[in-house]
Design a protein around this motif. Sequence first.
Motif, PDB file in Angstrom:
ATOM      1  N   ASP A 163     104.404  31.570  65.691  1.00 38.61           N
ATOM      2  CA  ASP A 163     104.483  32.056  64.311  1.00 38.61           C
ATOM      3  C   ASP A 163     103.900  33.477  64.233  1.00 38.61           C
ATOM      4  N   PRO A 164     104.711  34.488  63.847  1.00 41.76           N
ATOM      5  CA  PRO A 164     104.239  35.885  63.800  1.00 41.76           C
ATOM      6  C   PRO A 164     103.025  36.089  62.889  1.00 41.76           C
ATOM      7  N   GLN A 165     103.020  35.446  61.733  1.00 43.46           N
ATOM      8  CA  GLN A 165     101.898  35.599  60.805  1.00 43.46           C
ATOM      9  C   GLN A 165     100.619  34.971  61.365  1.00 43.46           C
ATOM     10  N   LEU A 166     100.785  33.814  61.980  1.00 49.47           N
ATOM     11  CA  LEU A 166      99.626  33.146  62.574  1.00 49.47           C
ATOM     12  C   LEU A 166      99.097  33.932  63.768  1.00 49.47           C
ATOM     13  N   LYS A 167      99.998  34.613  64.466  1.00 53.18           N
ATOM     14  CA  LYS A 167      99.579  35.463  65.588  1.00 53.18           C
ATOM     15  C   LYS A 167      98.644  36.575  65.129  1.00 53.18           C
ATOM     16  N   VAL A 168      98.954  37.147  63.963  1.00 47.32           N
ATOM     17  CA  VAL A 168      98.103  38.208  63.407  1.00 47.32           C
ATOM     18  C   VAL A 168      96.711  37.668  63.097  1.00 47.32           C
ATOM     19  N   VAL A 169      96.666  36.481  62.504  1.00 51.83           N
ATOM     20  CA  VAL A 169      95.381  35.843  62.178  1.00 51.83           C
ATOM     21  C   VAL A 169      94.583  35.571  63.447  1.00 51.83           C
ATOM     22  N   ILE A 170      95.270  35.033  64.470  1.00 48.27           N
ATOM     23  CA  ILE A 170      94.605  34.723  65.745  1.00 48.27           C
ATOM     24  C   ILE A 170      94.104  35.996  66.414  1.00 48.27           C
ATOM     25  N   PHE A 171      94.915  37.057  66.369  1.00 52.32           N
ATOM     26  CA  PHE A 171      94.510  38.331  66.969  1.00 52.32           C
ATOM     27  C   PHE A 171      93.229  38.850  66.310  1.00 52.32           C
ATOM     28  N   ILE A 172      93.201  38.856  64.987  1.00 51.15           N
ATOM     29  CA  ILE A 172      92.023  39.355  64.260  1.00 51.15           C
ATOM     30  C   ILE A 172      90.796  38.499  64.575  1.00 51.15           C
ATOM     31  N   LEU A 173      90.984  37.171  64.567  1.00 49.01           N
ATOM     32  CA  LEU A 173      89.879  36.243  64.839  1.00 49.01           C
ATOM     33  C   LEU A 173      89.326  36.448  66.248  1.00 49.01           C
ATOM     34  N   LEU A 174      90.214  36.479  67.241  1.00 45.60           N
ATOM     35  CA  LEU A 174      89.773  36.636  68.623  1.00 45.60           C
ATOM     36  C   LEU A 174      89.164  38.008  68.877  1.00 45.60           C
ATOM     37  N   PHE A 175      89.737  39.039  68.257  1.00 44.34           N
ATOM     38  CA  PHE A 175      89.202  40.392  68.432  1.00 44.34           C
ATOM     39  C   PHE A 175      87.781  40.487  67.867  1.00 44.34           C
ATOM     40  N   LEU A 176      87.587  39.942  66.660  1.00 45.35           N
ATOM     41  CA  LEU A 176      86.266  39.989  66.029  1.00 45.35           C
ATOM     42  C   LEU A 176      85.239  39.177  66.816  1.00 45.35           C
ATOM     43  N   THR A 177      85.621  37.962  67.228  1.00 44.88           N
ATOM     44  CA  THR A 177      84.684  37.125  67.989  1.00 44.88           C
ATOM     45  C   THR A 177      84.361  37.755  69.343  1.00 44.88           C
ATOM     46  N   TYR A 178      85.377  38.382  69.954  1.00 46.13           N
ATOM     47  CA  TYR A 178      85.153  39.047  71.250  1.00 46.13           C
ATOM     48  C   TYR A 178      84.170  40.210  71.101  1.00 46.13           C
ATOM     49  N   MET A 179      84.373  41.046  70.081  1.00 46.34           N
ATOM     50  CA  MET A 179      83.495  42.198  69.858  1.00 46.34           C
ATOM     51  C   MET A 179      82.076  41.752  69.500  1.00 46.34           C
ATOM     52  N   LEU A 180      81.966  40.708  68.670  1.00 48.18           N
ATOM     53  CA  LEU A 180      80.647  40.179  68.320  1.00 48.18           C
ATOM     54  C   LEU A 180      79.949  39.599  69.543  1.00 48.18           C
ATOM     55  N   SER A 181      80.704  38.895  70.374  1.00 49.59           N
ATOM     56  CA  SER A 181      80.136  38.307  71.590  1.00 49.59           C
ATOM     57  C   SER A 181      79.600  39.381  72.519  1.00 49.59           C
TER      58      SER A 181
END
Length: 309
Positions: free
Chosen positions: A15-33
């Motif tokens: 799902d393209p829209q869900l991909k955007v959500v996953i990208f933002i979530l993973l990017f933020l968690t990765y940077m915070l980590s």
Amino acid sequence: MKNNTAFILLGLTNDPQLKVVIFILLFLTYMLSVTGKLTIIFLTFISSHLKTAMYFFLQNLSFLEISFISACIPRYLYNISMDDRTITYKSCIIQTFFTDLFGVTEFFLLATMSYDRYVAICKPLHYVTIMNNKVCRRLILYCWTAGLLIILPPLSLGLNLEFCDSNVIGHFACDAFPLLKISCSETWLVEHVVMVCAVLTFITTLVCVVLSYACIINTILQFPSAQQRKKAFSTCSSHMIVVSITYGSCIFIYIKPLAKNSMAINKGVMVLLTSIVPMLNPFIYTLRNKQVKEAFNDSIKRIALFLKK
């Protein structure tokens, strides 16, 4: 088709829209980590109060977790952003090697940290002598050596696998079990070697952790004062929380569920292990630790004074 194979990673969703959500979530968690772990590494380097064995191991755990999440998350973020789900055979093998190496080594390091807490609580007068710099460095070397020795047998066998029927991996990263599922070679031996190595790592390190904390709890309960017991439990609580989350998550991956959607469950747990848990670990260790918070405040004050000048 072995060396020339380009695998296709299905990822977490189409799902393209869900991909955007996953990208933002993973990017933020990765940077915070990464930010949280680099902060811990920085503080343990500059603070004179954080020079004990516990913080040396915490420093190495932070480095190990940065390496682990960097082995798989950036690649998946690239796949989403470029809408390119392909990965070459060599890249896939390299990713599998490093994620497994870092993951297995972390188990041994967590067991080592539980032994460190055992010495600190049960043998406090001899703690500095037993857990000296030389011993700590050797223990770290043993953790990495054990991790490497554990993954070499299954990896060596896995390099002989052929992929001719399918090149579609039902995961967001290369891993042993998804690769075995699509191989057209006989995988019985490799599967059992992988399982034996995984169980050996899990059981060996878990026994060390359980024995250490059994002795710790027994010692703490013998303390005469409630304040002493509370203080002793607080020094171990952060590590116990991290151990519980890590071992609990891995049970779902390596003890296969009977449900048909076991791969979906494994994906979810893998996301938990590679993004959420590493992001939470720095907060778990720092929020319950006065020395780390004091070192952090001192470093902020130093930076503020430097900027004023």
